[in-house]
Write a protein that holds these residues in place. Structure first.
Motif, PDB file in Angstrom:
ATOM      1  N   ARG A  97       0.832  -1.211   0.000  1.00  0.00           N
ATOM      2  CA  ARG A  97       0.000   0.000   0.000  1.00  0.00           C
ATOM      3  C   ARG A  97       0.868   1.262   0.000  1.00  0.00           C
ATOM      4  O   ARG A  97       0.461   2.317  -0.480  1.00  0.00           O
ATOM      5  N   GLY A  98       2.075   1.167   0.598  1.00  0.00           N
ATOM      6  CA  GLY A  98       2.949   2.333   0.647  1.00  0.00           C
ATOM      7  C   GLY A  98       2.545   3.337   1.693  1.00  0.00           C
ATOM      8  O   GLY A  98       2.772   4.541   1.534  1.00  0.00           O
ATOM      9  N   GLY A  99       1.958   2.855   2.783  1.00  0.00           N
ATOM     10  CA  GLY A  99       1.526   3.746   3.844  1.00  0.00           C
ATOM     11  C   GLY A  99       2.668   4.173   4.742  1.00  0.00           C
ATOM     12  O   GLY A  99       3.823   3.759   4.576  1.00  0.00           O
ATOM     13  N   GLN A 100       2.342   5.011   5.713  1.00  0.00           N
ATOM     14  CA  GLN A 100       3.323   5.465   6.685  1.00  0.00           C
ATOM     15  C   GLN A 100       3.871   4.258   7.439  1.00  0.00           C
ATOM     16  O   GLN A 100       3.107   3.424   7.932  1.00  0.00           O
ATOM     17  N   PRO A 101       5.201   4.098   7.553  1.00  0.00           N
ATOM     18  CA  PRO A 101       5.747   2.946   8.267  1.00  0.00           C
ATOM     19  C   PRO A 101       5.169   2.829   9.679  1.00  0.00           C
ATOM     20  O   PRO A 101       5.132   3.799  10.433  1.00  0.00           O
ATOM     21  N   GLY A 102       4.693   1.629  10.008  1.00  0.00           N
ATOM     22  CA  GLY A 102       4.124   1.378  11.321  1.00  0.00           C
ATOM     23  C   GLY A 102       2.651   1.682  11.427  1.00  0.00           C
ATOM     24  O   GLY A 102       2.036   1.387  12.453  1.00  0.00           O
ATOM     25  N   TYR A 103       2.050   2.237  10.373  1.00  0.00           N
ATOM     26  CA  TYR A 103       0.647   2.656  10.456  1.00  0.00           C
ATOM     27  C   TYR A 103      -0.199   2.027   9.345  1.00  0.00           C
ATOM     28  O   TYR A 103      -0.825   2.727   8.554  1.00  0.00           O
ATOM     29  N   PRO A 104      -0.249   0.711   9.282  1.00  0.00           N
ATOM     30  CA  PRO A 104      -1.079   0.046   8.279  1.00  0.00           C
ATOM     31  C   PRO A 104      -2.558   0.136   8.645  1.00  0.00           C
ATOM     32  O   PRO A 104      -2.913   0.367   9.812  1.00  0.00           O
ATOM     33  N   ALA A 105      -3.415  -0.063   7.675  1.00  0.00           N
ATOM     34  CA  ALA A 105      -4.853  -0.061   7.936  1.00  0.00           C
ATOM     35  C   ALA A 105      -5.287  -1.363   8.604  1.00  0.00           C
ATOM     36  O   ALA A 105      -5.865  -1.362   9.697  1.00  0.00           O
ATOM     37  N   ILE A 106      -4.976  -2.488   7.967  1.00  0.00           N
ATOM     38  CA  ILE A 106      -5.508  -3.759   8.450  1.00  0.00           C
ATOM     39  C   ILE A 106      -4.763  -4.219   9.695  1.00  0.00           C
ATOM     40  O   ILE A 106      -5.371  -4.753  10.639  1.00  0.00           O
ATOM     41  N   GLY A 107      -3.457  -4.006   9.746  1.00  0.00           N
ATOM     42  CA  GLY A 107      -2.698  -4.405  10.930  1.00  0.00           C
ATOM     43  C   GLY A 107      -3.145  -3.666  12.172  1.00  0.00           C
ATOM     44  O   GLY A 107      -3.241  -4.248  13.260  1.00  0.00           O
ATOM     45  N   ARG A 108      -3.443  -2.372  12.034  1.00  0.00           N
ATOM     46  CA  ARG A 108      -3.944  -1.622  13.191  1.00  0.00           C
ATOM     47  C   ARG A 108      -5.362  -2.045  13.548  1.00  0.00           C
ATOM     48  O   ARG A 108      -5.725  -2.097  14.729  1.00  0.00           O
ATOM     49  N   LEU A 109      -6.176  -2.315  12.524  1.00  0.00           N
ATOM     50  CA  LEU A 109      -7.532  -2.786  12.801  1.00  0.00           C
ATOM     51  C   LEU A 109      -7.492  -4.094  13.583  1.00  0.00           C
ATOM     52  O   LEU A 109      -8.266  -4.288  14.533  1.00  0.00           O
ATOM     53  N   LYS A 110      -6.588  -4.992  13.214  1.00  0.00           N
ATOM     54  CA  LYS A 110      -6.437  -6.254  13.945  1.00  0.00           C
ATOM     55  C   LYS A 110      -6.065  -5.977  15.400  1.00  0.00           C
ATOM     56  O   LYS A 110      -6.641  -6.558  16.327  1.00  0.00           O
ATOM     57  N   GLY A 111      -5.102  -5.069  15.604  1.00  0.00           N
ATOM     58  CA  GLY A 111      -4.709  -4.730  16.962  1.00  0.00           C
ATOM     59  C   GLY A 111      -5.847  -4.101  17.746  1.00  0.00           C
ATOM     60  O   GLY A 111      -6.062  -4.418  18.921  1.00  0.00           O
ATOM     61  N   LEU A 112      -6.593  -3.204  17.103  1.00  0.00           N
ATOM     62  CA  LEU A 112      -7.714  -2.562  17.780  1.00  0.00           C
ATOM     63  C   LEU A 112      -8.770  -3.595  18.166  1.00  0.00           C
ATOM     64  O   LEU A 112      -9.328  -3.549  19.271  1.00  0.00           O
ATOM     65  N   ALA A 113      -9.045  -4.540  17.269  1.00  0.00           N
ATOM     66  CA  ALA A 113     -10.034  -5.576  17.569  1.00  0.00           C
ATOM     67  C   ALA A 113      -9.594  -6.422  18.765  1.00  0.00           C
ATOM     68  O   ALA A 113     -10.413  -6.770  19.631  1.00  0.00           O
TER      69      ALA A 113
END
Length: 400
Positions: free
Chosen positions: A371-387
């Motif tokens: 995706r080329g997002g900000q390092p450490g700030y993925p969409a799905i990886g953070r969603l998994k952590g939030l869940a």
């Protein structure tokens, strides 16, 4: 805990729509395009609020900017050189503008030169996921052989120096440039513009700034800004050093519970508070995160919940950013401590009984990769952590 999400602005590869679908309650953001030391104007603050108030199709998002991360503290303030007095007054003016816009919580840090340091921004895990990693030996290779900082070799144990020399010799030019780029990425706003000479010049500016001087300068900053925040009804929360130990010959004064206790006592006002980042503090084996929450919790104004796994029990060592429930911090015990603090605040009638939390960082998984997002700030990886964090909170709160 109030579930928030960091958003880097309109250029963030994770959209407002993505945040809504993740089910977050509020937004953490900053005006990264405003030069450090300058005033955040009401117009720029309102523009960011407008940006996050709408979804891609223009419909209302229902989200609001609730926490600032970060209102940067300039190197001039930290070293008390140049325009540092004007920068403090501009910081206070920005704080007043944020309050007028309805924003009460400001996260900031007092780290010299680097906001954070990693040697690999996309370290592959056995699952195929990617995460950020700090490798102490790779960092030594950067410091000694690439940056060539004067006296760098003396800052590392002999066995680390020897292995760093072997690794550096085995790197081709592309690998050396990649390592330097990863380290420099932690310079505020410098991912694409800072050279190694710029880093050397910044380090030179800190030559007179001993540990005692940096602490004194921090206290002087707090003496100016914390009383204003108290009068305004705002909450300031200092982020810990990342990683929480000395690098590049620079002092680190926000790495342990004792550091925080000293800083809170220096200006003993409720507004002078803490960002409890379990990932940064967890990179040291001697930091007891649930205990810190219990003992310092009345001054914790913001939570960063993430986990790391250390390679050893050395104070200075390698680590990587693990899954939120997978690292060496007991996240269940930490969340339990947070809930105890929130219950104490409700019993005391505090208006800030619910502490804003964001799932900090996350591993790149699934469509995050590429995706080329900000390092450490993925969409799905953070969603998994939030869940996962939601699940822990729900289980601990069940029947309460």
């Amino acid at each position: 805990m109030r579930q928030t999400w960091r958003w880097f602005g309109p250029k963030d590869r994770v959209s407002i729509d993505d945040m809504l679908q993740a089910g977050v309650q509020g937004v953490v953001s900053a005006l990264h395009h405003v030069p450090t030391g300058a005033v955040w104007t009401p117009e720029e603050i309102a523009r960011r609020q407008d940006d996050l108030a709408r979804m891609t199709d223009g419909s209302p998002s229902g989200l609001a900017w609730e926490v600032v991360e970060s209102l940067p503290v300039s190197e001039a303030i930290k070293t008390q050189t140049g325009d540092w007095r004007a920068h403090i007054q501009n910081w206070i003016t920005s704080m007043r503008h944020l309050k007028a816009a309805g924003i009460d919580v400001i996260c900031y840090n007092f780290m010299p030169v680097l906001d954070w340091t990693r040697t690999d921004l996309a370290w592959r895990r056995p699952t195929g996921a990617r995460c950020m990693r700090f490798d102490f030996t790779d960092f030594a290779a950067f410091d000694i052989h690439i940056l060539q900082r004067k006296g760098a070799a003396e800052d590392f144990p002999e066995e680390v120096r020897d292995e760093a020399a072997r690794r550096f010799a085995a790197m081709d030019n592309a690998a050396r440039e990649a390592l330097a780029g990863n380290v420099v990425f932690g310079l505020p706003g410098a991912a694409e513009s800072f050279t190694l000479q710029d880093v050397r010049d910044l380090l030179d500016s800190y030559a007179p700034v001993t540990d005692a001087v940096l602490r004194r300068n921090f206290h002087a900053f707090l003496e100016e800004v914390a009383p204003v925040a108290q009068d305004l009804g705002m909450r300031l929360c200092c982020h810990p050093d990342d990683p929480p130990f000395g690098l590049l010959g620079l002092s680190r004064i926000m790495s342990t519970e004792a550091d925080y206790a000293e800083r809170m006592a220096a200006v003993d006002l409720p507004a002078n508070g803490i960002t409890l980042c379990s990932g940064s503090l967890g990179a040291r084996p001697d930091n007891d995160l649930p205990g810190m929450m219990d003992r310092l919790g009345d001054r914790v104004h913001f939570l960063h919940l993430r986990n790391v796994r250390r390679d050893s029990d050395a104070i200075r060592g390698s680590f990587f950013e693990d899954e939120h429930l997978g690292g060496q911090t007991d996240m269940v015990a930490l969340v339990a401590a947070v809930l105890r603090e929130e219950a104490r605040r409700r019993a005391a009638g505090r208006a800030d009984a619910t502490i804003p939390m964001r799932p900090d960082h996350g591993q790149d998984i699934l469509d995050d990769i590429g995706r080329g997002g900000q390092p450490g700030y993925p969409a799905i990886g953070r969603l998994k952590g939030l869940a996962e964090l939601r699940g822990v909170e729900a289980a601990l709160s069940h029947g309460a």
